[in-house]
Structure formats: structure tokens, C-alpha cells
Design a protein around this motif. Structure first.
Motif, PDB file in Angstrom:
ATOM      1  N   PHE A 307      56.446  71.905  54.848  1.00 43.83           N
ATOM      2  CA  PHE A 307      55.859  73.166  55.297  1.00 43.83           C
ATOM      3  C   PHE A 307      54.361  73.208  55.004  1.00 43.83           C
ATOM      4  O   PHE A 307      53.575  73.752  55.797  1.00 43.83           O
ATOM      5  CB  PHE A 307      56.561  74.343  54.628  1.00 43.83           C
ATOM      6  CG  PHE A 307      57.792  74.813  55.338  1.00 43.83           C
ATOM      7  CD1 PHE A 307      57.752  75.164  56.678  1.00 43.83           C
ATOM      8  CD2 PHE A 307      59.011  74.886  54.673  1.00 43.83           C
ATOM      9  CE1 PHE A 307      58.896  75.585  57.346  1.00 43.83           C
ATOM     10  CE2 PHE A 307      60.165  75.305  55.322  1.00 43.83           C
ATOM     11  CZ  PHE A 307      60.101  75.656  56.672  1.00 43.83           C
ATOM     12  N   GLN A 308      53.945  72.664  53.865  1.00 45.68           N
ATOM     13  CA  GLN A 308      52.511  72.594  53.559  1.00 45.68           C
ATOM     14  C   GLN A 308      51.770  71.794  54.621  1.00 45.68           C
ATOM     15  O   GLN A 308      50.695  72.179  55.087  1.00 45.68           O
ATOM     16  CB  GLN A 308      52.298  71.965  52.183  1.00 45.68           C
ATOM     17  CG  GLN A 308      52.570  72.885  51.017  1.00 45.68           C
ATOM     18  CD  GLN A 308      52.230  72.215  49.694  1.00 45.68           C
ATOM     19  OE1 GLN A 308      52.438  71.005  49.523  1.00 45.68           O
ATOM     20  NE2 GLN A 308      51.717  72.984  48.756  1.00 45.68           N
ATOM     21  N   ILE A 309      52.355  70.653  54.996  1.00 45.24           N
ATOM     22  CA  ILE A 309      51.737  69.817  56.025  1.00 45.24           C
ATOM     23  C   ILE A 309      51.642  70.577  57.345  1.00 45.24           C
ATOM     24  O   ILE A 309      50.636  70.508  58.053  1.00 45.24           O
ATOM     25  CB  ILE A 309      52.550  68.521  56.192  1.00 45.24           C
ATOM     26  CG1 ILE A 309      52.396  67.650  54.942  1.00 45.24           C
ATOM     27  CG2 ILE A 309      52.125  67.758  57.446  1.00 45.24           C
ATOM     28  CD1 ILE A 309      53.268  66.396  54.942  1.00 45.24           C
ATOM     29  N   ALA A 310      52.702  71.322  57.674  1.00 44.63           N
ATOM     30  CA  ALA A 310      52.705  72.075  58.931  1.00 44.63           C
ATOM     31  C   ALA A 310      51.604  73.132  58.957  1.00 44.63           C
ATOM     32  O   ALA A 310      50.902  73.283  59.962  1.00 44.63           O
ATOM     33  CB  ALA A 310      54.073  72.736  59.135  1.00 44.63           C
ATOM     34  N   THR A 311      51.431  73.858  57.871  1.00 40.19           N
ATOM     35  CA  THR A 311      50.429  74.934  57.858  1.00 40.19           C
ATOM     36  C   THR A 311      49.011  74.398  57.823  1.00 40.19           C
ATOM     37  O   THR A 311      48.068  75.111  58.169  1.00 40.19           O
ATOM     38  CB  THR A 311      50.648  75.859  56.645  1.00 40.19           C
ATOM     39  OG1 THR A 311      50.601  75.090  55.436  1.00 40.19           O
ATOM     40  CG2 THR A 311      51.986  76.563  56.740  1.00 40.19           C
ATOM     41  N   GLN A 312      48.824  73.134  57.417  1.00 36.81           N
ATOM     42  CA  GLN A 312      47.489  72.548  57.339  1.00 36.81           C
ATOM     43  C   GLN A 312      47.087  71.785  58.599  1.00 36.81           C
ATOM     44  O   GLN A 312      45.977  71.278  58.688  1.00 36.81           O
ATOM     45  CB  GLN A 312      47.406  71.615  56.127  1.00 36.81           C
ATOM     46  CG  GLN A 312      47.503  72.343  54.789  1.00 36.81           C
ATOM     47  CD  GLN A 312      47.595  71.389  53.618  1.00 36.81           C
ATOM     48  OE1 GLN A 312      47.639  70.175  53.793  1.00 36.81           O
ATOM     49  NE2 GLN A 312      47.635  71.933  52.409  1.00 36.81           N
TER      50      GLN A 312
END
Length: 382
Positions: A307-312
């Protein structure tokens, strides 16, 4: 569009330091070290569980390890491909997948009452529905990212047609588990792309109205699976056997489990499909509640990092695709654990990186390769 969806789509990426091409081996491989490490840990735990659940079948375990090795090569390859390339090929990949599903309906092999495979003479057989687990979110992300926000009724309608076409073809094979996963992967893109709540309410109402009609289109064995969910003891030696034995295995593990290779339900063959769909029941019996908590912590760590990768991600396409891949992975875990625990019907969804199955492993690692690409090339552009 809700504020939460808006923040997901418009969140400013944190570029951080530039992507190093020096001595950092992770950077050279285009792999996120946190996500890569968690996936490796999950794979090792999965092989450990499979070896025991399969009755110490070394050949099966080595085949699974080989599939993981192939999947790793695919993941490393996919991680190097820029997200812009994935955006470009998305409609072509989707169209190719649809053609393969049509070919399955016309010429596919029938095995165990299901028509899901295409045979390549002299080579191997393939299950085209697996391709749609990745092609579907890619296509939905490509279409929705090119549309103005918020989505209007026309765009929502086109998106639903794109989603339901492969879902209908896969459900007809029949393969209810894969059709659910493909539908979820496309719907998550639609949701993250700004699907208004009024449309969601309309879809939910339509589903409630059409559910009785849809019941008539289910195969007999699918109806029995749904009915067994509510009362497995009504047919303890037939349709209810799987759920009853899986619950018995889970409960008998207690807090700390019986120990690796010491499970009785799977080794004495009371537990059906103990190395595939019901492997978490065999795992629970041997490693107990503590072992299940550890497994769920690894899954949670993977989801949080993904999810961190997705939001970045720097582009709308990247954010939508990464978010859908992550949420789809969570559906794998939720559906498998739910059906083994007796809160969902048995639909044949494997437990990621733990259940035996080479094609599923390679498909999952392909998706994580795309996720790695979105993250690595974000840094390159930083």
C-alpha cells in the motif's frame, strides 16, 4: 469521489534519494528490500508447510520451489520494465487474454468436469484465466486513468463491461474462485478510480435484486457449496466433510500446535486437499494459534508495504494498478482463510505462496514484479 479516494489518487509521492546503481544489490535488481524480504520469508514458510502437508513429499516440494524460482525470475524481469510500457500494452494484453478465454470455450480440455485449459501440442497446457488476474487490473487502470474525474455513468458502465466480459467467460468454465478474483481485481481499480458512493449503492441494490436470478445459473455443486456453508453437519460424510475436517484440524492445533510433521488430520488423509486449498488447516494443526498469528503478520507486512508503494506512485495509472494488485492479494488471503474457517463457501482459492500450485505462484510473483517496477521507476524519475 470520497475524500479517502481523492487522497489516494492525488497523494504527492515522496521521491526521496535518487535510485542508486552502485553497490546496493537491491537497487540493481529493482527490488524493494522490505517487500522482497517479506515475500522470501513467506515463500520459505510456505515450502515448510507444504512439505509436511504433502506427507513429506519431496518431489512436490521441489516442484513448488522450482515454480517459485521461475516466479522470481519473472518478478525480477517485470520489475525492470517501466510502468509506461505496461500502460501501453494493457489493452493488447487484455484482448489477448479474452481471445484465449474464447479459445478455451471452443477448444479447451475438459478435466474433472471443468473446461479451463488449452493444450500447446508437444509443449504443455496453460490455464488462460490466470493471465486475466493481471491483465484485468492493467486494462481497468489504463482505461480509468485516461478518464476525467469523477467518473460519470458512461465511464462506469464501460468499466463494468470490461470487467464482466472475462468474469462471465471464466465463470462458464466453470471456475467460480478465479472469476471472483478477476472481478475483484477490476472492481478495486474502479473503486480507487473514484467510483461515487451513489453508484456503489446502485450496484449493491442491483446485486441484491439479481441474486435470486443468479442462483438459477449456478451449477449444482456450486449451490451445494453455498448451502453447506450454513449447515455442514447436514451432510457430514458428503458436502460437509471438507469444512468439518478443516475445523477439526484447526481446533486440534491449540495454542502451540502438535509440531511440524506431526499433524494427524492431514497425514491420515482426513483433511481433503491438505496441500492446496486447505493447507492452512494443516498448518494450524502443526503450528497452532501462534503459528497462524506469525503467518498473518507476514501477510499484513506485505500488504502494508505494498500500500505504501501504491500511494507513492507518480502516475494515476501506477497508483490504480498498484492499489488493485495489493487489494487483490488481500482477497486471496481473506477468501482462502474464510472458506477453510467455514465463514465463506468453498470456491477453490489457494493461499498465496503456501498452497501448492505453480501457475498461481508465477501469476502472483508477476503482479509483485509490476508493483516493484512502479516503485523502482518512481525513484528513477525522482
Amino acid at each position: 469521489m470520497t475524500e479517502q479516494q481523492n487522497r489516494f489518487l492525488r497523494s504527492a509521492p515522496s521521491t526521496g534519494a535518487e535510485f542508486s546503481k552502485g553497490s546496493d544489490v537491491w537497487s540493481k535488481l529493482y527490488i524493494d528490500p522490505v517487500l522482497g524480504s517479506l515475500l522470501a520469508l513467506l515463500a520459505l514458510l510456505g515450502l515448510t508447510a507444504l512439505y509436511s502437508a504433502s506427507g513429506a513429499d519431496l518431489d512436490m516440494t521441489l516442484k513448488q520451489a522450482s515454480s517459485m524460482l521461475i516466479g522470481t525470475v519473472v518478478m525480477l524481469t517485470f520489475a525492470r520494465i517501466p510502468p509506461s510500457t505496461y500502460a501501453y500494452i494493457s489493452p493488447w494484453f487484455y484482448g489477448f487474454g479474452i481471445l484465449l478465454l474464447i479459445a478455451v470455450a471452443l477448444f479447451g480440455d475438459i478435466r474433472l468436469g471443468a473446461q479451463r485449459w488449452l493444450t500447446i501440442p508437444g509443449v504443455t497446457s496453460v490455464q488462460p484465466s490466470e493471465f486475466l488476474k493481471l491483465a484485468m487490473p492493467m486494462m481497468a487502470a489504463w482505461f480509468i486513468s485516461s478518464r476525467p474525474q469523477p467518473l460519470n455513468m458512461k465511464d462506469v458502465g464501460i468499466s463494468l463491461v470490461l470487467i464482466m466480459l472475462p468474469v462471465a467467460l471464466i465463470a462458464e468454465q466453470p471456475d467460480l474462485g478465479t472469476s471472483i478474483l478477476v472481478f475483484a481485481s477490476g472492481f478495486f481499480v474502479l473503486f480507487l478510480g473514484g467510483l461515487p458512493w451513489r453508484f456503489m449503492a446502485t450496484l449493491a441494490g442491483s446485486f441484491a435484486i439479481l441474486a435470486p436470478i443468479g442462483w438459477g445459473f449456478l451449477h449444482d455443486y456450486q449451490r451445494r457449496r453455498v448451502l453447506t456453508l450454513f449447515d455442514p453437519e447436514s451432510d457430514p460424510l458428503g458436502n460437509g466433510w471438507n469444512i468439518i475436517q478443516s475445523k477439526t484440524a484447526i481446533g486440534s492445533g491449540g495454542t502451540f500446535g502438535k509440531g511440524w510433521l506431526d499433524g494427524s488430520q492431514s497425514h491420515l488423509h482426513f483433511l481433503p486437499e491438505g496441500h492446496t486449498d486447505f493447507i492452512i488447516a494443516a498448518y494450524s494443526e502443526e503450528f497452532g494459534f501462534i503459528g497462524v498469528i506469525l503467518l498473518m503478520m507476514i501477510y499484513t507486512g506485505i500488504l502494508m508495504r505494498a500500500f505504501q508503494i501504491a500511494t507513492q506512485a507518480q502516475t494515476s495509472y501506477g497508483r490504480l494498478l498498484a492499489g488493485a494488485i495489493t487489494l487483490s492479494f488481500s482477497v486471496y488471503v481473506f477468501v482462502n482463510v474464510g472458506m477453510v474457517g467455514g465463514i465463506l463457501p468453498v470456491v477453490g482459492v489457494p493461499l498465496p505462496f503456501v498452497s501448492y500450485g505453480g501457475t498461481a505462484i508465477i501469476t502472483l510473483m508477476s503482479g509483485f514484479g509490476v508493483l516493484m517496477s512502479i516503485h523502482a521507476h518512481r525513484k528513477l524519475m525522482g
